[in-house]
Design an enzyme around this catalytic site. Sequence first.
Site, PDB file in Angstrom:
ATOM      1  N   ASP A 412      36.516  40.265  43.424  1.00  0.00           N
ATOM      2  CA  ASP A 412      37.012  39.500  42.279  1.00  0.00           C
ATOM      3  C   ASP A 412      37.222  38.032  42.623  1.00  0.00           C
ATOM      4  OD1 ASP A 412      37.941  39.089  39.728  1.00  0.00           O
ATOM      5  OD2 ASP A 412      39.581  40.535  39.852  1.00  0.00           O
ATOM      6  N   GLU A 467      41.041  43.386  29.237  1.00  0.00           N
ATOM      7  CA  GLU A 467      42.194  42.816  29.933  1.00  0.00           C
ATOM      8  C   GLU A 467      42.855  41.708  29.110  1.00  0.00           C
ATOM      9  OE1 GLU A 467      40.721  41.211  33.592  1.00  0.00           O
ATOM     10  OE2 GLU A 467      39.905  39.416  32.660  1.00  0.00           O
TER      11      GLU A 467
END
Length: 660
Positions: A412, A467
Amino acid sequence: MKKRGITTLWLLMVALVMMAKSYTVTSPNGQLTAQVEVGTVIKYSLKDASQQLVLPSAIALKTDRGTWGENSHLRRAVKTTHRGQIAAFAYKRNEVSDCYNQLRLQFKEGFDLIFRLYDEGMAYRFASTLKSEVTINDEQAQMRFARDWKAQIPYVRDSGDREDQLHNSFENNYTHTALSQLMDTRLIFTPLIVEADKGVRLCVAESDVEHYPGLFWLGNGKTPELTGVCAPYPSGIKIGGYRLLEQLPTGRENYLVKAHAQQQFPWRIICYATADEQLLDNDMVYRLASPSRLADTSWIRPGKVAWDWWNDWGVYKVDFRAGINTETYKYYIDFAHRHGIEYILLDEGWAKRRRNDLFAIVPGIDIKAIVDYGKAKGVGVILWAGYYPFDKDMERVCKHYSEMGVKGFKVDFINSDDARIVDFHYRAAEMTAKYHLLIDFHGTYKPTGLNRTYPNVINFEGVNGQEQTKWCTIKEYNQPLYDVTVPFARMLAGPMDYTQGAMINGTQTTYAPNNSRPMSQGTRTHQLAQYVVFLSPLNMLCDSPTHYNQEEECTRFIVSVPTVWDETIPLKSEIGEYVAVARRKDGKWFVGALTNWTARDLTLDLSPLNIAGRQADAFYDGINADRSAEDYKRCQITIPEDGKLKVHLAPGGGFVMAVE
């Protein structure tokens, strides 16, 4: 003197026109035609049988040996045809048609320019024929559209200076606007969609981006024209960004990349469709990627993942303190085992923050005990990792955790697509494959075919996914609208880790962002249908096991939906309004449909599926779903003999079924 000067100029112009050469190449079905003009500059144009789509547009590569495409000397033009099939892995179909007509222009300056026409679009690429390195200083890429059509545009989020814009997570809503109204100060990432006349849709994308930066586009605020922009190569690197997990440029060189000998540069693609739903089925990015470099893919296992971060480790009704600890993850494993879920994911927090050390484990976590417990239950463990700590010690990390039994990594906060970052993706793909590890790239650019080249690259983010509901209002993030736009654009490029599966659902009036007890926008059935509509070979169950245990009926259905497919058939759909897709795996059909905040009645034409008279397990929006988004109705239905199935979708609603 004046008359003689005019005559001389006229003769010069005639001579230049006579020197210019023009070549055409058509798609196999004859619908598309590209014309390539080779003169003092190189220009291409594109039309279909009824209209001009792209006006003559200049392309070139500026190198340290001169500009390829300006005053270049054509040595030979070669036309070829190809008719074949590609065996696809972890994709929306198991076989991809690979049929095209090609024009290869060979130049004395040491490069080729290749054009390919497919029924689904046009692509071009430059290729070095030099036996030594060449520095690419810049790329000229132009798209001059024939009319001022509207487009679906994903701007980069940051509107700051150019460096701020180049550093981005490739996540944003789509702006629907005329091409002439595009901002001339804000970069656009791809894929983007241009809505031409007569129902034609053009989707701009790229493929096979290796050892080279990705391509942004920029409008000019005046004309229907796009200009390509690439990130120059970093001149230095510093550690910074979120929790010091990123590697940020301290400056930029005056070149894009030092290209290898005989390097092939990325394919620039204009996908073509005559109806919105055809974009749901376009294979241009996958087929133009480099073939698999893995001799053995038998160890690569797509599947579903029980995920902790979105629900904030929100397990309750248990006799232990939930959080980032061994007991919680054993509970996730028990949940996954009970439902046949292949993996759990330990997201951010298992390694000490700001230490940038993936061997510095937080107290309360025993990775080996968790992995061993998962082995005993038949559940694999995937670990989250920040970009910098993963990159700085990549082989040691992969070797250590692979030997422990970890099945993969979710990497990430990469947030760029300059050539250095692109190189990282290939190194990470190769290294994880060496140790039989999956890799899911997050906080990164859209896929450009790497999942074909390295099939262990099982998923990508680069999507403004669920998200966002942890912190965004409806004005900031209109999820149902996004959900019926992104399948035509971003999903055309490849799989997307959208992270669906919310069991708490909100209407336009009941939704509110919440970090620790998040909810989705739209109905429960909208969430279920995403598992069919969205392509995601490594597919998250984002909510708490506690909530899934309370919703066994929905959970069992989610788990039953495959993550890879043998066949995909798009159904009638409209960008930004609704989307419907049918997918088949091992003889079983699944159908999913989503709508924006507008309630609507659809008639799904299922006749191409040849399932008339068969039984189906169907989930509909409940009669009160417009007030209580969790309301749904499950029932057994029979597919009508004419294949026409009528369904009602609530605001932000959906429909999904599995055909027996």
